[in-house]
Scaffold this active site. Structure first.
Site, short mmCIF file in Angstrom:
data_model
loop_
_atom_site.label_atom_id
_atom_site.label_comp_id
_atom_site.label_asym_id
_atom_site.label_seq_id
_atom_site.Cartn_x
_atom_site.Cartn_y
_atom_site.Cartn_z
N ARG A 100 21.55 85.19 -49.26
CA ARG A 100 20.30 84.62 -48.76
C ARG A 100 19.75 85.52 -47.67
NH1 ARG A 100 22.98 78.75 -47.29
NH2 ARG A 100 24.15 78.54 -49.24
N ASP A 125 17.22 84.83 -44.27
CA ASP A 125 16.63 83.72 -43.52
C ASP A 125 15.09 83.72 -43.64
OD1 ASP A 125 19.24 83.53 -42.63
OD2 ASP A 125 18.79 83.96 -40.52
N ARG A 173 20.74 88.15 -36.41
CA ARG A 173 19.75 87.91 -35.36
C ARG A 173 20.40 87.60 -34.02
NH1 ARG A 173 15.68 83.68 -37.81
NH2 ARG A 173 14.70 84.00 -35.78
#
Lengths: 245, 245
Positions: free
Chosen positions: B51, B53, B198
């Site tokens: 995935r 984000d 992040r």
């Protein structure tokens, strides 16, 4: 009275071009003048090195303005970047002699056109480049570019309205290079008429696609008729790259 | 039944991330599956390498899917690029053996974070980079990056909800370079937890700004408490750059 020189970058997509149109602030000049007038406490007029068309970007547009207020270069830069929208940035501010005039003193300008020449769109550069899906023949485009060099009457390559002003301009160089997957066309000249760069690039693209023969260019220039120029490059791939003084 | 591998670029700004959420098509996976299902005449499910984000971009996301229809690689690529929105591009399609699985076979992933470290915003990259106005100390950031290398429990560096799954990941490399005015942080690992890149980048920025000492990183990792990690990098500067198989 100080004379300040500004170096400005902008994403032209949202704007009607550089030149202020009345009180309409959907122009780059309008946006900057409004912020500077707030700073100065008087109405400020800025002089750009030249106009850029609606949608055209700038990597280093040059402008100057005079104001009575005694702000430092840093203060002007910080104030502008704080209050200007994010798609206009002032990357340098410097004091210049009183006689400096961004338009009269500009000797030459370089425009850059970025072309993305793949079957699929470029997800990140789709607003900052022109997309041509069919393969361009760069060698043919380079041959064609030679015909634009030197001094010509560019009436056929302009949409300028005035018939009084001279349409004669000199092109110093016209280079076509591949750079990180993009075809980059750089044209440097002593000045450009309204839509002139976009029309020249449009012809080069037609040549690159095999739609037009390079040898037709002198005939188009001599005809001084706009109808013959054909395709025009999209503004979104076009940047004012440099102004020489 | 053919098995197709896709290499995909996307501008994640408009999307809720890679992974399909029910019938919501504001996801990259959803958009691609809808177009492929049209092509195939059957419901197609694609398997992504992982995935990304919400808001995160990809330079080369890898996915695969199987369909009964016998389309060539070129046909699949052309169909996708014709019907996908302009911010998602398929840059390669190739046949792969039946056993190829984009998630199970992915060995490592590289994420790239682009930071614009000037006082003024970057007019063209403002949606594709993270803007940090105050000067970052790259040497300090490089020192800090060493503490993330190797195998760690990254509970403190994730917002993952599941408490059952392993939070142990291995970071193979973490490089910080200056490139055309941007600070580029590249992190390569065997996998990343939700928000992990992040949060790591967020800590490196705090170190670069002098807000945090590099030596606190081992303590944060050992604590396994999210509260200690602090700042998180903005999704708009983050790209899935490469997936290794």
């Amino acid at each position: 009275m100080n004379n300040y020189k500004l170096t400005i970058q902008y994403d032209g997509a949202r704007y009607k071009g550089w030149q202020r149109l009345g009180n309409d602030d959907k122009t780059i000049q309008g946006k900057i003048e409004n912020v500077l007038s707030e700073l100065a406490g008087e109405k400020i007029e800025i002089i750009g090195s030249g106009r850029t068309d609606a949608g055209v970007h700038a990597l280093a547009q040059i402008a100057n303005f005079k104001m009575h207020k005694d702000s430092t270069e840093d203060e002007v830069m910080q104030y502008l970047n704080r209050y200007l929208p994010n798609d206009i940035s002032v990357v340098d501010v410097s004091f210049v002699p009183d006689r400096f005039h961004a338009r009269y003193n500009a000797n030459d300008k370089t425009y850059l056109c970025k072309i993305w020449n793949e079957k699929y769109p470029h997800p990140f550069m789709r607003k900052y480049s022109m997309h041509v899906e069919d393969r361009l023949d760069i060698e043919k485009m380079r041959k064609a570019s030679q015909y634009f060099l030197g001094t010509h009457d560019f009436t056929s390559y302009s949409n300028a309205k005035s018939k009084k002003k001279s349409m004669v301009r000199e092109i110093y160089s016209l280079d076509i290079e591949e750079n990180e997957g993009f075809i980059e066309i750089k044209v440097r000249g002593n000045g450009f008429l309204y839509n002139m760069v976009r029309k020249i690039v449009g012809t080069l693209i037609e040549v690159g696609l095999g739609e037009k023969d390079p040898t037709t260019i002198p005939t188009i220039l001599e005809s001084k008729e706009r109808i013959q120029t054909g395709r025009m490059a999209e503004a979104e791939g076009l940047y004012l790259e440099k102004v020489g003084f």
